[in-house]
Motif scaffolding. Structure first.
Motif, mmCIF file in Angstrom:
data_model
loop_
_atom_site.group_PDB
_atom_site.id
_atom_site.type_symbol
_atom_site.label_atom_id
_atom_site.label_comp_id
_atom_site.label_asym_id
_atom_site.label_seq_id
_atom_site.Cartn_x
_atom_site.Cartn_y
_atom_site.Cartn_z
ATOM 1 N N GLU A 45 0.824 -1.205 0.000
ATOM 2 C CA GLU A 45 0.000 0.000 0.000
ATOM 3 C C GLU A 45 0.866 1.267 0.000
ATOM 4 O O GLU A 45 0.355 2.368 0.037
ATOM 5 N N THR A 46 2.178 1.100 -0.071
ATOM 6 C CA THR A 46 3.127 2.205 -0.064
ATOM 7 C C THR A 46 3.556 2.509 -1.491
ATOM 8 O O THR A 46 3.756 1.595 -2.289
ATOM 9 N N SER A 47 3.722 3.773 -1.811
ATOM 10 C CA SER A 47 4.157 4.140 -3.163
ATOM 11 C C SER A 47 5.681 4.219 -3.229
ATOM 12 O O SER A 47 6.367 4.390 -2.215
ATOM 13 N N VAL A 48 6.181 4.120 -4.445
ATOM 14 C CA VAL A 48 7.620 4.259 -4.676
ATOM 15 C C VAL A 48 8.087 5.638 -4.218
ATOM 16 O O VAL A 48 9.114 5.774 -3.574
ATOM 17 N N GLY A 49 7.304 6.660 -4.520
ATOM 18 C CA GLY A 49 7.676 8.027 -4.152
ATOM 19 C C GLY A 49 7.803 8.236 -2.655
ATOM 20 O O GLY A 49 8.648 8.999 -2.197
ATOM 21 N N GLU A 50 6.974 7.553 -1.877
ATOM 22 C CA GLU A 50 7.045 7.668 -0.421
ATOM 23 C C GLU A 50 8.302 7.019 0.129
ATOM 24 O O GLU A 50 8.856 7.474 1.127
ATOM 25 N N THR A 51 8.722 5.948 -0.494
ATOM 26 C CA THR A 51 9.801 5.139 0.049
ATOM 27 C C THR A 51 11.163 5.450 -0.550
ATOM 28 O O THR A 51 12.149 5.549 0.167
ATOM 29 N N VAL A 52 11.221 5.589 -1.859
ATOM 30 C CA VAL A 52 12.492 5.840 -2.548
ATOM 31 C C VAL A 52 12.311 6.947 -3.586
ATOM 32 O O VAL A 52 12.337 6.706 -4.784
ATOM 33 N N PRO A 53 12.144 8.202 -3.128
ATOM 34 C CA PRO A 53 11.901 9.304 -4.061
ATOM 35 C C PRO A 53 13.022 9.499 -5.085
ATOM 36 O O PRO A 53 12.780 10.025 -6.166
ATOM 37 N N GLU A 54 14.236 9.048 -4.769
ATOM 38 C CA GLU A 54 15.345 9.195 -5.704
ATOM 39 C C GLU A 54 15.137 8.396 -6.987
ATOM 40 O O GLU A 54 15.799 8.628 -7.989
ATOM 41 N N LEU A 55 14.178 7.457 -6.994
ATOM 42 C CA LEU A 55 13.876 6.702 -8.210
ATOM 43 C C LEU A 55 12.853 7.427 -9.084
ATOM 44 O O LEU A 55 12.435 6.908 -10.116
ATOM 45 N N GLN A 72 15.223 -9.364 3.460
ATOM 46 C CA GLN A 72 15.829 -8.083 3.855
ATOM 47 C C GLN A 72 14.820 -6.959 3.642
ATOM 48 O O GLN A 72 14.841 -6.285 2.614
ATOM 49 N N PRO A 73 13.946 -6.725 4.611
ATOM 50 C CA PRO A 73 12.870 -5.758 4.409
ATOM 51 C C PRO A 73 13.313 -4.312 4.228
ATOM 52 O O PRO A 73 12.541 -3.484 3.776
ATOM 53 N N SER A 74 14.547 -3.986 4.533
ATOM 54 C CA SER A 74 14.995 -2.598 4.365
ATOM 55 C C SER A 74 15.666 -2.365 3.016
ATOM 56 O O SER A 74 16.065 -1.246 2.715
ATOM 57 N N SER A 75 15.790 -3.388 2.190
ATOM 58 C CA SER A 75 16.431 -3.261 0.884
ATOM 59 C C SER A 75 15.406 -2.918 -0.192
ATOM 60 O O SER A 75 14.243 -3.262 -0.086
ATOM 61 N N VAL A 76 15.876 -2.248 -1.229
ATOM 62 C CA VAL A 76 15.045 -1.934 -2.391
ATOM 63 C C VAL A 76 15.754 -2.470 -3.624
ATOM 64 O O VAL A 76 16.953 -2.261 -3.807
ATOM 65 N N VAL A 77 15.008 -3.155 -4.478
ATOM 66 C CA VAL A 77 15.542 -3.732 -5.705
ATOM 67 C C VAL A 77 14.702 -3.214 -6.869
ATOM 68 O O VAL A 77 13.480 -3.224 -6.800
ATOM 69 N N THR A 78 15.354 -2.765 -7.931
ATOM 70 C CA THR A 78 14.658 -2.261 -9.108
ATOM 71 C C THR A 78 14.963 -3.156 -10.300
ATOM 72 O O THR A 78 16.124 -3.361 -10.649
ATOM 73 N N VAL A 79 13.913 -3.692 -10.909
ATOM 74 C CA VAL A 79 14.046 -4.530 -12.101
ATOM 75 C C VAL A 79 13.976 -3.613 -13.317
ATOM 76 O O VAL A 79 13.110 -2.738 -13.387
ATOM 77 N N ALA A 80 14.900 -3.815 -14.260
ATOM 78 C CA ALA A 80 14.960 -2.931 -15.426
ATOM 79 C C ALA A 80 15.453 -3.685 -16.651
ATOM 80 O O ALA A 80 16.035 -4.759 -16.541
ATOM 81 N N GLN A 81 15.211 -3.083 -17.802
ATOM 82 C CA GLN A 81 15.790 -3.548 -19.053
ATOM 83 C C GLN A 81 16.935 -2.599 -19.379
ATOM 84 O O GLN A 81 16.747 -1.376 -19.393
ATOM 85 N N PHE A 82 18.111 -3.140 -19.634
ATOM 86 C CA PHE A 82 19.313 -2.338 -19.836
ATOM 87 C C PHE A 82 19.747 -2.332 -21.295
ATOM 88 O O PHE A 82 19.722 -3.374 -21.952
ATOM 89 N N SER A 83 20.172 -1.172 -21.780
ATOM 90 C CA SER A 83 20.752 -1.123 -23.118
ATOM 91 C C SER A 83 22.163 -1.698 -23.093
ATOM 92 O O SER A 83 22.644 -2.221 -24.086
#
Length: 133
Positions: A45-55, A72-83
């Motif tokens: 129920e938390t938004s990305v902006g609330e938690t990791v605004p730098e993204l 690891q509940p304090s970690s953030v992982v971002t899935v992406a497609q890379f050039s």
């Protein structure tokens, strides 16, 4: 040992562990030392902006943060497609991987190296998913 990297694990009806009940897990890395997977289908129920605004340069801040696993509940992982796959901390398959702290700054990724950034952004890690059925 055959690696499960890049595979999806879908929880069967007999798996009643609340951490993995009715989940789909992407195996990002799997080797003799262990596995790293992310639950793909558990929004919080938390938004990305609330938690990791730098993204905010990569993802709409109103998008939900996803709960990626119990480890690891304090970690953030971002899935992406890379050039350029060398910009990923880990590649799950083809050019799909995860951002890491040792890679290029987010501003550079947003401008040149990142083809797309996928929601979900994950709040937690799961390194034991490959052993679950």
């Amino acid at each position: 040992m055959e690696s499960l990297r890049g595979h999806l694990l879908i929880a069967g009806p007999r798996l009643v562990d609340p951490n993995f009940w009715r989940t789909v897990v992407l195996i990002v890395d799997h080797n003799d030392e262990g596995a790293f997977g992310l639950v793909l289908n558990r929004p919080s129920e938390t938004s990305v902006g609330e938690t990791v605004p730098e993204l905010g340069t990569l993802v709409d801040g109103d998008e939900p943060l996803f709960i990626g696993g119990p480890v690891q509940p304090s970690s953030v992982v971002t899935v992406a497609q890379f050039s350029d796959g060398s910009d990923a901390a880990l590649l799950a398959f083809d050019d799909i991987g995860v951002l890491g702290s040792g890679g290029p700054p987010l501003e550079e990724l947003a401008d040149a190296h990142l083809v797309a950034c996928y929601n979900p952004i994950f709040q937690e890690w799961s390194d034991d998913a490959a052993g679950e059925e």
